[in-house]
Scaffold this motif. Structure first.
Motif, mmCIF file in Angstrom:
data_model
loop_
_atom_site.group_PDB
_atom_site.id
_atom_site.type_symbol
_atom_site.label_atom_id
_atom_site.label_comp_id
_atom_site.label_asym_id
_atom_site.label_seq_id
_atom_site.Cartn_x
_atom_site.Cartn_y
_atom_site.Cartn_z
ATOM 1 N N GLU A 56 0.812 -1.213 0.000
ATOM 2 C CA GLU A 56 0.000 0.000 0.000
ATOM 3 C C GLU A 56 0.852 1.273 0.000
ATOM 4 O O GLU A 56 0.416 2.317 -0.498
ATOM 5 C CB GLU A 56 -0.923 0.006 1.221
ATOM 6 N N ARG A 57 2.047 1.201 0.541
ATOM 7 C CA ARG A 57 2.907 2.381 0.644
ATOM 8 C C ARG A 57 4.363 1.931 0.659
ATOM 9 O O ARG A 57 4.697 0.889 1.209
ATOM 10 C CB ARG A 57 2.575 3.154 1.916
ATOM 11 N N GLY A 58 5.232 2.748 0.040
ATOM 12 C CA GLY A 58 6.654 2.425 0.015
ATOM 13 C C GLY A 58 6.988 1.396 -1.049
ATOM 14 O O GLY A 58 6.123 0.904 -1.774
ATOM 15 N N ARG A 83 0.115 -0.342 -4.794
ATOM 16 C CA ARG A 83 -1.083 -0.772 -5.521
ATOM 17 C C ARG A 83 -1.845 0.389 -6.146
ATOM 18 O O ARG A 83 -2.305 0.292 -7.289
ATOM 19 C CB ARG A 83 -1.993 -1.549 -4.565
ATOM 20 N N ALA A 84 -1.972 1.498 -5.418
ATOM 21 C CA ALA A 84 -2.785 2.611 -5.921
ATOM 22 C C ALA A 84 -2.256 3.168 -7.232
ATOM 23 O O ALA A 84 -3.039 3.629 -8.080
ATOM 24 C CB ALA A 84 -2.852 3.717 -4.871
ATOM 25 N N ALA A 85 -0.946 3.132 -7.433
ATOM 26 C CA ALA A 85 -0.376 3.662 -8.671
ATOM 27 C C ALA A 85 -0.830 2.864 -9.884
ATOM 28 O O ALA A 85 -1.070 3.420 -10.964
ATOM 29 C CB ALA A 85 1.152 3.664 -8.583
ATOM 30 N N ALA A 93 -0.392 10.324 -14.003
ATOM 31 C CA ALA A 93 -1.154 10.149 -12.763
ATOM 32 C C ALA A 93 -0.552 9.034 -11.909
ATOM 33 O O ALA A 93 -0.481 9.157 -10.673
ATOM 34 C CB ALA A 93 -2.610 9.838 -13.082
ATOM 35 N N ALA A 94 -0.105 7.956 -12.558
ATOM 36 C CA ALA A 94 0.528 6.864 -11.820
ATOM 37 C C ALA A 94 1.821 7.340 -11.174
ATOM 38 O O ALA A 94 2.129 6.981 -10.024
ATOM 39 C CB ALA A 94 0.800 5.691 -12.755
ATOM 40 N N GLY A 95 2.579 8.162 -11.908
ATOM 41 C CA GLY A 95 3.813 8.712 -11.354
ATOM 42 C C GLY A 95 3.550 9.618 -10.165
ATOM 43 O O GLY A 95 4.288 9.588 -9.176
ATOM 44 N N ASP A 96 2.496 10.444 -10.260
ATOM 45 C CA ASP A 96 2.127 11.317 -9.145
ATOM 46 C C ASP A 96 1.772 10.501 -7.903
ATOM 47 O O ASP A 96 2.188 10.822 -6.781
ATOM 48 C CB ASP A 96 0.938 12.198 -9.527
ATOM 49 N N ARG A 97 1.000 9.444 -8.112
ATOM 50 C CA ARG A 97 0.591 8.618 -6.970
ATOM 51 C C ARG A 97 1.794 7.882 -6.377
ATOM 52 O O ARG A 97 1.921 7.753 -5.157
ATOM 53 C CB ARG A 97 -0.483 7.617 -7.421
ATOM 54 N N GLU A 100 3.758 10.256 -4.259
ATOM 55 C CA GLU A 100 3.065 10.471 -2.988
ATOM 56 C C GLU A 100 3.328 9.341 -1.996
ATOM 57 O O GLU A 100 3.498 9.584 -0.787
ATOM 58 C CB GLU A 100 1.559 10.593 -3.258
ATOM 59 N N LEU A 101 3.393 8.116 -2.491
ATOM 60 C CA LEU A 101 3.451 6.942 -1.612
ATOM 61 C C LEU A 101 4.855 6.412 -1.365
ATOM 62 O O LEU A 101 5.065 5.617 -0.437
ATOM 63 C CB LEU A 101 2.582 5.823 -2.196
ATOM 64 N N THR A 102 5.829 6.823 -2.213
ATOM 65 C CA THR A 102 7.190 6.308 -2.046
ATOM 66 C C THR A 102 8.247 7.404 -1.948
ATOM 67 O O THR A 102 9.371 7.139 -1.547
ATOM 68 C CB THR A 102 7.588 5.394 -3.232
#
Length: 225
Positions: A56-58, A83-85, A93-97, A100-102
């Motif tokens: 979920e993150r990192g 996963r969110a990416a 948008a995937a790069g932005d997410r 944010e998460l990594t």
């Protein structure tokens, strides 16, 4: 005991190498992974060279650990975004997410995996026989813990890997049938995946990390070899 190793192979879809009692038993090629698995029939383990478990993150501990094990070959392991990416519909948008998460953006090379990654994840959620592998970890294990020095797209690298598989009992014939027109490096990767699948089936395969993270579905985020 029959197992299947699978690698993505561009526009051709997926290539599978079947191993029976530790030895080569045929090849399959299909545009869809689900169809290839169905055609493989009764196999006890399916090992796929594709990220399957998402955090979920990192960054995934599996990828970071695999990079450490591979040393100079660490660039063969992509860092897999959370996963969110992968739920985004386009790269920016995937790069932005991912940022944010990594704290870092998703590479274009990694994003190019998106269609097949999502396809393989869907298959994994429906079939508990499926495990994630990474061929370079398999070849490292085949070579006694030392990653092959030459890339698998080189003449030396391909011959080294074919010899390692043969020494372990997976002898790839000159004529493969369906996989004859698949790039050699993809065939070798599928064969390495099959070797790891056989180890999983026999209960002797290793994993990275030793204590895996869990994904949103409660399944282990790990690479077997």
């Amino acid at each position: 005991m029959d197992v299947l190793g699978v690698d993505a192979c561009g526009k051709q879809g997926w290539v599978g190498i079947r191993v029976s009692d530790g030895g080569y038993a045929g090849s399959l090629v299909d545009v869809r992974l689900e169809a290839l698995i169905e055609r493989a029939g009764e196999v006890s383990v399916i090992a796929v060279d594709m990220p399957l478990g998402l955090v979920e993150r990192g960054w995934r501990a599996a990828d970071l650990g695999a990079r450490v094990l591979l040393g100079e070959r660490r660039s063969t392991v992509f860092l897999v975004a959370p996963r969110a990416a992968w739920l985004e519909s386009e790269y920016v948008a995937a790069g932005d997410r991912c940022q944010e998460l990594t704290g870092q953006r998703l590479s274009r090379q990694a994003w190019a995996l998106a269609p097949k990654l999502l396809e393989a994840r869907a298959c994994r959620l429906a079939d508990e026989r499926i495990h994630e592998v990474h061929p370079e970890l398999s070849f490292r294990a085949l070579a006694g813990g030392v990653p092959p020095a030459f890339a698998k797209k080189t003449w030396r690298g391909q011959n080294t890997r074919r010899a390692l598989l043969a020494a372990a009992g997976v002898v790839l014939p000159d004529e493969l049938g369906e996989a004859d027109r698949v790039p050699a490096d993809d065939v070798l990767d599928a064969a390495a995946a099959a070797w790891s699948a056989d180890r999983i089936a026999r209960g002797v395969a290793e994993r990275v990390p030793e204590i895996p993270e869990l994904d949103a579905e409660g399944r282990a985020v790990e690479i077997r070899y």
